[in-house]
Design an enzyme around this catalytic site. Structure first.
Site, PDB file in Angstrom:
ATOM      1  N   ASP A 134     -93.208 -34.831  60.613  1.00  0.00           N
ATOM      2  CA  ASP A 134     -92.774 -36.216  60.823  1.00  0.00           C
ATOM      3  C   ASP A 134     -93.893 -37.135  60.342  1.00  0.00           C
ATOM      4  OD1 ASP A 134     -90.418 -37.387  63.011  1.00  0.00           O
ATOM      5  OD2 ASP A 134     -91.955 -38.779  62.290  1.00  0.00           O
ATOM      6  N   CYS A 183     -75.361 -42.752  68.510  1.00  0.00           N
ATOM      7  CA  CYS A 183     -74.434 -42.246  67.485  1.00  0.00           C
ATOM      8  C   CYS A 183     -73.095 -42.962  67.378  1.00  0.00           C
ATOM      9  CB  CYS A 183     -74.181 -40.764  67.733  1.00  0.00           C
ATOM     10  SG  CYS A 183     -75.654 -39.766  67.474  1.00  0.00           S
ATOM     11  N   LYS A 234     -76.848 -42.257  79.314  1.00  0.00           N
ATOM     12  CA  LYS A 234     -76.118 -41.263  80.096  1.00  0.00           C
ATOM     13  C   LYS A 234     -77.150 -40.511  80.919  1.00  0.00           C
ATOM     14  CE  LYS A 234     -75.162 -37.339  77.641  1.00  0.00           C
ATOM     15  NZ  LYS A 234     -74.667 -36.481  76.541  1.00  0.00           N
ATOM     16  N   ALA A 274     -88.905 -35.287  63.455  1.00  0.00           N
ATOM     17  CA  ALA A 274     -89.119 -34.587  64.728  1.00  0.00           C
ATOM     18  C   ALA A 274     -88.556 -35.407  65.877  1.00  0.00           C
ATOM     19  CB  ALA A 274     -90.616 -34.328  64.924  1.00  0.00           C
ATOM     20  N   TYR A 327     -84.759 -36.569  68.207  1.00  0.00           N
ATOM     21  CA  TYR A 327     -83.840 -35.956  69.173  1.00  0.00           C
ATOM     22  C   TYR A 327     -83.079 -34.787  68.554  1.00  0.00           C
ATOM     23  CZ  TYR A 327     -84.665 -39.726  72.421  1.00  0.00           C
ATOM     24  OH  TYR A 327     -85.264 -40.587  73.311  1.00  0.00           O
TER      25      TYR A 327
END
Ligand code: NAD
Ligand code: UDX
Length: 486
Positions: free
Chosen positions: A33, A272, A335, A9, A11
Site C-alpha cells: 500500500d 459500497c 452496521k 491494504a 478492508y
C-alpha cells in the site's frame, strides 16, 4: 513457489490476501500500500481495521508467507499474480461528479504495474469497477508492454464487513471473469487453482470478463434495492397499522424471496451500496438507458427519504423542537461489528438533528471520537446535485460544538431527552433501560432505527418508543397528549 502481490491494504485487500495466505501455505503473499500508516498498523498488534477473527488469521501467517510492505514496486515486479484492491470512490468533481467511479487510484496502480514489470503477469481486478474497466487497463498495460504479456481477470469480492473473515473462508461463490481465448482461460485456471485450496469447484463460477464486472455492480444494486423495498414498506406500515417485522416474516417464508436483507432500518450505509448504484446509474446514462438509470436512482432516493423521515420523526415527536435538548446517539458505525463509518446513516441523521440545534452525545463501541468528529465536519457530496468536497470550517456553522462523544451508553444517555439507536450493536440489547430511564429527562423518548429493542418492556418502564415500521398510532397512544404526530 507462486508469488502473489495485493495492491491496496484496505478492508478488502487486507483480509482477502490474509485468508489466501492462511489457506495456501505454499504461496508467498505480499500486501502493499502507498499508505505508510496502514502498513505499519498491519505490522502491529492493532490492525487498521476491526473484523472478527482477522487478528487470528494475520497472526498465523504474518512473517511466514504473508508480509505487509510499502515497497510496492518490488513486490509487484516479483509477483506472478497481482490483485488490485484499491479504492474506487464516487468522483467528487469533474465529468460524472457525484455518480461515476473515480478510477484515479486504479489507473495509477495500472501505470505503476506497466512501469515496473519485467515478466508476464496476471492482473486481477478485485476492486469494484465499472463494466469494461479491464479494457482500459489493458490499453494502459499494452502501451508499455515491452513484450510482456498481461492477462486481466475480474474477480470481484463479495465479502461483507463485520463478517469478512467468515465470508472469505466460506464464500457462497467465487466469480472469475476472463478473456475467452486460450490465454485468458489459462489465466482463469491459475486463479481457480488458488481458490481450489479451500473452495469447492462447484462454487467457482467462471464467466466472460464483462459479465463478472457487471455482476458485482448488479449484486450490490439488488441487495440495496431489497433494503429500500422493505424500508418503503416500513413507511406504509407506520401509516396503515401493519408491522414491518411481521411483513418481513411473511415475505421471508416465500422461498422465491428468502429471509435475508429484509430488516427495515434507518437506511443502508457502507462504502459500497450507494457508490456502486451511482456507478451503475452513470453507466446506464452513458448508454442512453434513462429509464433503467431512473429505476436504480430510486433505490437511493428511498434510502435518503428513510434517513430524513427518521430525523423528522424524532423532531416532530419531541414537540417539534430538539433545540438545546440532549439526544443520545447509540451507534455510529454503518452496521454492527465494524468500525467503518463510510456512508453510515448516522452521519445524515446526526447532521439533521444538529440542523435542528440538538445537542448530541454519541457513543459507539468501536468508532473513535476523532473519526466521528471528522465525519460530521465533512460536507456530503450530493449525488443528485454534486458539489465540491470541502471540509466545513471549524466555526459554529457545523454544529460540532454541540457534539459530545461519550465513553459508554450510560454517560451518553444521562440527562438526555431522547435516544436514537442507529447501529444494531449487540451491546445495546443488554442495556439496563430502567437505569437509563431513571437518569433521563421526562418524557423519555427512544427512537429505534434498527428495531433491536423490546418495545413492550421499554413502554412498561415508561419510555415513549418509536420503532421503524411500527404503526404510528400504536406508539402515539403511548405518548403524552402534546406529542405532535409526523
Ligand atoms: P480502502 O479504502 O479500505 O482500501 C484501499 C487501499 O488502497 C487504501 O489503503 C489505499 O491507500 C490503497 N491504494 C490506493 N491507491 C493505491 C496505489 N496506487 N498503490 C497502492 N495502494 C493504493 O477500500 P476497500 O473498502 O478495501 O475497497 C477496495 C475496493 O473493493 C473498492 O473498489 C470497493 O468498492 C471494493 N469492495 C469493497 C468492499 C467492502 O466491504 N469494503 C466489499 C467488496 C468490494
Ligand atoms: C455489502 C454487500 O452485502 C457485500 O456483498 C459487498 O461485497 C459489499 O457491500 P457491507 O456493505 O459490508 O456489504 O454490509 P451489508 O451487510 O450488506 O450492509 C450494508 C448496509 O445495509 C448496512 O448499513 C446495513 O445495516 C444495512 N442493512 C442490511 C439493512 O438496513 N437491512 C438489512 O436487512 C441488511
Amino acid at each position: 513457489m507462486v508469488k502473489l502481490c495485493g495492491i491496496g491494504a484496505g478492508y478488502v485487500g487486507g483480509p482477502t490476501m490474509a485468508v489466501i495466505a492462511l489457506k495456501c501455505p505454499s504461496i508467498e503473499v505480499a500486501v502493499v500500500d502507498i499508505s505508510q500508516s496502514r502498513i505499519s498498523a498491519w505490522n502491529s498488534d492493532k490492525l487498521p481495521i476491526y473484523e472478527p477473527g482477522l487478528e487470528n488469521v494475520v497472526k498465523q501467517c504474518r512473517g511466514k508467507n504473508l508480509i505487509f510492505s510499502t515497497d510496492v514496486e518490488r513486490h509487484v515486479q516479483e509477483a506472478d499474480i497481482i490483485f488490485v484492491s484499491v479504492n474506487t470512490p464516487t468522483k467528487a468533481r469533474g465529468l460524472g461528479a457525484g455518480k461515476a467511479a473515480d478510477l484515479t487510484y486504479w489507473e495509477s496502480a495500472a501505470r505503476m504495474i506497466a512501469d515496473v514489470c519485467t515478466s508476464d503477469k496476471i492482473v486481477v481486478e478485485k476492486s469494484t469497477v465499472p463494466v469494461r474497466t479491464a479494457e482500459a487497463i489493458e490499453q494502459i498495460l499494452a502501451h508499455k508492454s515491452k513484450g510482456i504479456k498481461y492477462q486481466i481477470l475480474s474477480n470481484p469480492e463479495f465479502l461483507s464487513e463485520g463478517t469478512a473473515v467468515q465470508d472469505l473462508l466460506e464464500p457462497d461463490r467465487v466469480l472469475i471473469g476472463g478473456n475467452e481465448g486460450p490465454e485468458g482461460q489459462e489465466a482463469i485456471k491459475k486463479l481457480k487453482d488458488i481458490y481450489a485450496h479451500w473452495v469447492s469447484e462447484d462454487k467457482i463460477i467462471t464467466t466472460n470478463i464483462w459479465s463478472a464486472e457487471l455482476s458485482k455492480l448488479a449484486d450490490n444494486a439488488f441487495l440495496a434495492q431489497r433494503i429500500s423495498s422493505i424500508n418503503a414498506m416500513s413507511a406504509l406500515c407506520e401509516a396503515t397499522g401493519a408491522q414491518v417485522s411481521q411483513v418481513s416474516l411473511a415475505l421471508s417464508k416465500n422461498p422465491k424471496i428468502g429471509p435475508r436483507f429484509l430488516n427495515a432500518s434507518v437506511g443502508f450505509g457502507g462504502s459500497c451500496f450507494q457508490k456502486d448504484i451511482l456507478n451503475l446509474v452513470y453507466i446506464c446514462e452513458c448508454n442512453g438507458l434513462v429509464e433503467v438509470a431512473n429505476y436504480w436512482k430510486q433505490v437511493i432516493k428511498v434510502n435518503d427519504y428513510q434517513k430524513s423521515r427518521f430525523v423528522q420523526r424524532v423532531v416532530s415527536s419531541m414537540f417539534n423542537t430538539v433545540s438545546g435538548k440532549k439526544i443520545a446517539v447509540l451507534g455510529f458505525a454503518f452496521k454492527k461489528d465494524t468500525s467503518d463509518t463510510r456512508k453510515t446513516p448516522a452521519i445524515d441523521v446526526c447532521k439533521g438533528l444538529l440542523g435542528d440545534d440538538a445537542c448530541l452525545s454519541i457513543y459507539d463501541p468501536r468508532v473513535s471520537a476523532d473519526q466521528i468528529k471528522k465525519d460530521l465536519s465533512m460536507n456530503n457530496v450530493q449525488w443528485d446535485h454534486p458539489i465540491h468536497l470541502q471540509p466545513l470550517s471549524s466555526s459554529s456553522s457545523n454544529g460540532l460544538e454541540h457534539v459530545d462523544i461519550a465513553e459508554d451508553v450510560y454517560e451518553a444517555t444521562k440527562d438526555a431527552h431522547g435516544i436514537c439507536i442507529l447501529t444494531e450493536w449487540d451491546e445495546f440489547k443488554g442495556i439496563d433501560f430502567q437505569r437509563v430511564f431513571d437518569d433521563m429527562q421526562k418524557p423519555a423518548f427512544v427512537f429505534d432505527g434498527r428495531n433491536i429493542l423490546d418495545v413492550g418492556k421499554l413502554r412498561e418502564i415508561g419510555f415513549i418508543v418509536y420503532s421503524i415500521g411500527s404503526p404510528v398510532e400504536q406508539w402515539l397512544n403511548n405518548t403524552v397528549n402534546s406529542a405532535v404526530p409526523f
